[in-house]
Design a protein around this motif. Structure first.
Motif, PDB file in Angstrom:
ATOM      1  N   LEU A  57      49.665  26.217  33.822  1.00 26.06           N
ATOM      2  CA  LEU A  57      48.734  27.104  33.116  1.00 26.06           C
ATOM      3  C   LEU A  57      47.376  27.191  33.812  1.00 26.06           C
ATOM      4  CD1 LEU A  57      49.533  26.056  29.454  1.00 26.06           C
ATOM      5  CD2 LEU A  57      49.920  28.308  30.459  1.00 26.06           C
ATOM      6  N   ILE A  58      47.035  26.222  34.615  1.00 20.01           N
ATOM      7  CA  ILE A  58      45.729  26.217  35.292  1.00 20.01           C
ATOM      8  C   ILE A  58      45.536  27.463  36.157  1.00 20.01           C
ATOM      9  CG2 ILE A  58      44.306  24.980  36.978  1.00 20.01           C
ATOM     10  CD1 ILE A  58      45.405  22.368  35.722  1.00 20.01           C
ATOM     11  N   PRO A  59      46.538  27.920  36.916  1.00 19.00           N
ATOM     12  CA  PRO A  59      46.332  29.166  37.677  1.00 19.00           C
ATOM     13  C   PRO A  59      46.071  30.390  36.795  1.00 19.00           C
ATOM     14  CG  PRO A  59      48.185  27.965  38.577  1.00 19.00           C
ATOM     15  CD  PRO A  59      47.785  27.258  37.316  1.00 19.00           C
ATOM     16  N   PHE A  60      46.637  30.404  35.590  1.00 11.26           N
ATOM     17  CA  PHE A  60      46.336  31.506  34.674  1.00 11.26           C
ATOM     18  C   PHE A  60      44.853  31.508  34.317  1.00 11.26           C
ATOM     19  CE2 PHE A  60      50.900  31.151  33.931  1.00 11.26           C
ATOM     20  CZ  PHE A  60      51.278  32.485  33.928  1.00 11.26           C
ATOM     21  N   GLY A  61      44.316  30.327  34.044  1.00 11.91           N
ATOM     22  CA  GLY A  61      42.890  30.217  33.755  1.00 11.91           C
ATOM     23  C   GLY A  61      42.038  30.610  34.946  1.00 11.91           C
ATOM     24  N   ALA A  62      42.476  30.218  36.150  1.00 13.78           N
ATOM     25  CA  ALA A  62      41.728  30.575  37.361  1.00 13.78           C
ATOM     26  C   ALA A  62      41.763  32.078  37.595  1.00 13.78           C
ATOM     27  CB  ALA A  62      42.308  29.835  38.564  1.00 13.78           C
ATOM     28  N   PHE A  63      42.913  32.693  37.391  1.00 14.55           N
ATOM     29  CA  PHE A  63      43.020  34.146  37.557  1.00 14.55           C
ATOM     30  C   PHE A  63      42.126  34.874  36.561  1.00 14.55           C
ATOM     31  CE2 PHE A  63      45.145  38.201  36.564  1.00 14.55           C
ATOM     32  CZ  PHE A  63      45.070  38.800  37.812  1.00 14.55           C
ATOM     33  N   SER A  64      42.118  34.400  35.317  1.00 11.68           N
ATOM     34  CA  SER A  64      41.252  35.000  34.302  1.00 11.68           C
ATOM     35  C   SER A  64      39.783  34.851  34.677  1.00 11.68           C
ATOM     36  CB  SER A  64      41.501  34.346  32.938  1.00 11.68           C
ATOM     37  OG  SER A  64      42.805  34.576  32.517  1.00 11.68           O
ATOM     38  N   LEU A  65      39.421  33.695  35.209  1.00  5.75           N
ATOM     39  CA  LEU A  65      38.043  33.468  35.630  1.00  5.75           C
ATOM     40  C   LEU A  65      37.654  34.402  36.773  1.00  5.75           C
ATOM     41  CD1 LEU A  65      35.421  31.851  35.469  1.00  5.75           C
ATOM     42  CD2 LEU A  65      36.463  30.179  37.003  1.00  5.75           C
ATOM     43  N   ILE A  66      38.543  34.584  37.740  1.00  4.83           N
ATOM     44  CA  ILE A  66      38.264  35.488  38.858  1.00  4.83           C
ATOM     45  C   ILE A  66      38.082  36.917  38.357  1.00  4.83           C
ATOM     46  CG2 ILE A  66      39.290  36.541  40.926  1.00  4.83           C
ATOM     47  CD1 ILE A  66      40.571  33.745  41.449  1.00  4.83           C
ATOM     48  N   LEU A  67      38.962  37.357  37.464  1.00  6.83           N
ATOM     49  CA  LEU A  67      38.809  38.710  36.911  1.00  6.83           C
ATOM     50  C   LEU A  67      37.494  38.856  36.156  1.00  6.83           C
ATOM     51  CD1 LEU A  67      42.282  39.864  35.549  1.00  6.83           C
ATOM     52  CD2 LEU A  67      41.031  40.688  37.533  1.00  6.83           C
ATOM     53  N   GLN A  68      37.145  37.837  35.389  1.00  5.23           N
ATOM     54  CA  GLN A  68      35.900  37.906  34.637  1.00  5.23           C
ATOM     55  C   GLN A  68      34.694  37.940  35.575  1.00  5.23           C
ATOM     56  OE1 GLN A  68      36.027  38.370  31.388  1.00  5.23           O
ATOM     57  NE2 GLN A  68      33.836  38.645  31.318  1.00  5.23           N
ATOM     58  N   CYS A  69      34.769  37.238  36.696  1.00  7.70           N
ATOM     59  CA  CYS A  69      33.676  37.267  37.676  1.00  7.70           C
ATOM     60  C   CYS A  69      33.474  38.671  38.227  1.00  7.70           C
ATOM     61  CB  CYS A  69      33.940  36.283  38.813  1.00  7.70           C
ATOM     62  SG  CYS A  69      33.696  34.567  38.335  1.00  7.70           S
ATOM     63  N   PHE A  70      34.572  39.416  38.434  1.00 14.38           N
ATOM     64  CA  PHE A  70      34.442  40.814  38.862  1.00 14.38           C
ATOM     65  C   PHE A  70      33.613  41.598  37.852  1.00 14.38           C
ATOM     66  CE2 PHE A  70      38.728  40.591  41.239  1.00 14.38           C
ATOM     67  CZ  PHE A  70      38.088  40.198  42.399  1.00 14.38           C
ATOM     68  N   SER A  71      33.878  41.369  36.594  1.00 14.40           N
ATOM     69  CA  SER A  71      33.159  42.081  35.543  1.00 14.40           C
ATOM     70  C   SER A  71      31.688  41.671  35.493  1.00 14.40           C
ATOM     71  CB  SER A  71      33.835  41.816  34.200  1.00 14.40           C
ATOM     72  OG  SER A  71      33.123  42.408  33.144  1.00 14.40           O
ATOM     73  N   TRP A  72      31.421  40.365  35.643  1.00 19.07           N
ATOM     74  CA  TRP A  72      30.044  39.869  35.563  1.00 19.07           C
ATOM     75  C   TRP A  72      29.180  40.367  36.712  1.00 19.07           C
ATOM     76  CZ3 TRP A  72      31.904  34.206  34.884  1.00 19.07           C
ATOM     77  CH2 TRP A  72      32.301  33.999  33.556  1.00 19.07           C
ATOM     78  N   PHE A  73      29.755  40.457  37.901  1.00 21.89           N
ATOM     79  CA  PHE A  73      28.959  40.736  39.084  1.00 21.89           C
ATOM     80  C   PHE A  73      29.033  42.182  39.540  1.00 21.89           C
ATOM     81  CE2 PHE A  73      29.913  36.118  39.468  1.00 21.89           C
ATOM     82  CZ  PHE A  73      28.624  35.680  39.211  1.00 21.89           C
ATOM     83  N   GLY A  74      29.283  43.083  38.626  1.00 18.79           N
ATOM     84  CA  GLY A  74      29.141  44.500  38.901  1.00 18.79           C
ATOM     85  C   GLY A  74      30.354  45.212  39.445  1.00 18.79           C
ATOM     86  N   ALA A  75      31.468  44.552  39.566  1.00 13.98           N
ATOM     87  CA  ALA A  75      32.680  45.218  40.055  1.00 13.98           C
ATOM     88  C   ALA A  75      33.544  45.631  38.869  1.00 13.98           C
ATOM     89  CB  ALA A  75      33.433  44.315  41.012  1.00 13.98           C
ATOM     90  N   LYS A  76      32.933  46.328  37.920  1.00 14.97           N
ATOM     91  CA  LYS A  76      33.613  46.708  36.679  1.00 14.97           C
ATOM     92  C   LYS A  76      34.828  47.597  36.957  1.00 14.97           C
ATOM     93  CE  LYS A  76      33.588  47.004  32.126  1.00 14.97           C
ATOM     94  NZ  LYS A  76      34.388  46.041  31.433  1.00 14.97           N
ATOM     95  N   GLU A  77      34.723  48.495  37.929  1.00 21.74           N
ATOM     96  CA  GLU A  77      35.855  49.383  38.240  1.00 21.74           C
ATOM     97  C   GLU A  77      37.041  48.589  38.770  1.00 21.74           C
ATOM     98  OE1 GLU A  77      32.748  49.874  39.809  1.00 21.74           O
ATOM     99  OE2 GLU A  77      32.088  51.169  38.158  1.00 21.74           O
ATOM    100  N   LEU A  78      36.768  47.618  39.626  1.00 16.68           N
ATOM    101  CA  LEU A  78      37.827  46.765  40.155  1.00 16.68           C
ATOM    102  C   LEU A  78      38.463  45.944  39.030  1.00 16.68           C
ATOM    103  CD1 LEU A  78      39.372  45.725  42.619  1.00 16.68           C
ATOM    104  CD2 LEU A  78      37.561  44.032  42.944  1.00 16.68           C
TER     105      LEU A  78
END
Length: 144
Positions: A57-78
């Motif tokens: 399950l840890i990779p699922f959490g890491a993937f979610s964190l990476i996606l959320q970082c895209f949203s936080w740092f201005g890559a909303k379209e990505l």
């Protein structure tokens, strides 16, 4: 024994739905649960198997964190494009992994209850296994 530490991980995993910073806590919750199951694995082999399930399950959490970082740092379209493509398969795979984890955890509790001759707890664990199957079946069906 380790159940207290395990219970600390659950609220962190569940905090994902509470606020936008939840993904940081999700991966932390999985790591805490991994530590707890390392301690509990001394008491039964199914706790060791549940530890392996949490490590999956840890990779699922890491993937979610990476996606959320895209949203936080201005890559909303990505973020939106990736989320659109992977949301259903991700939800199904995460639900399946969580089902395996919970089944192994409940089987471990049931095994220990049987070893120390607690028939009421064995019955409750069996009931919880059935309810958990029904819940995750409903979750997977709701993905479609």
């Amino acid at each position: 024994m380790g159940f207290g530490i395990l219970l600390l991980g659950y609220p962190l995993i569940l905090s994902v739905t509470l606020h936008s910073m939840g993904f940081c806590f999700e991966i932390l919750g999985y790591l805490i649960m991994f530590r707890a199951l390392t301690v509990l694995s001394e008491y039964g082999k199914f706790f060791r198997y549940a530890k392996y399930a949490v490590s999956a399950l840890i990779p699922f959490g890491a993937f979610s964190l990476i996606l959320q970082c895209f949203s936080w740092f201005g890559a909303k379209e990505l973020y939106d494009s990736i989320s659109l493509v992977v949301s259903v398969p991700y939800s199904i795979l995460l639900s399946a992994a969580l089902l395996v984890f919970h089944m192994l955890l409940l089987i471990a509790v049931k095994t220990i209850a049987r070893e120390v001759d607690l028939p009421k707890l064995v019955t409750e664990a069996t009931r919880n296994i059935i309810v958990t199957w029904l819940y995750f079946a409903a979750v997977i069906v709701s993905c479609f």
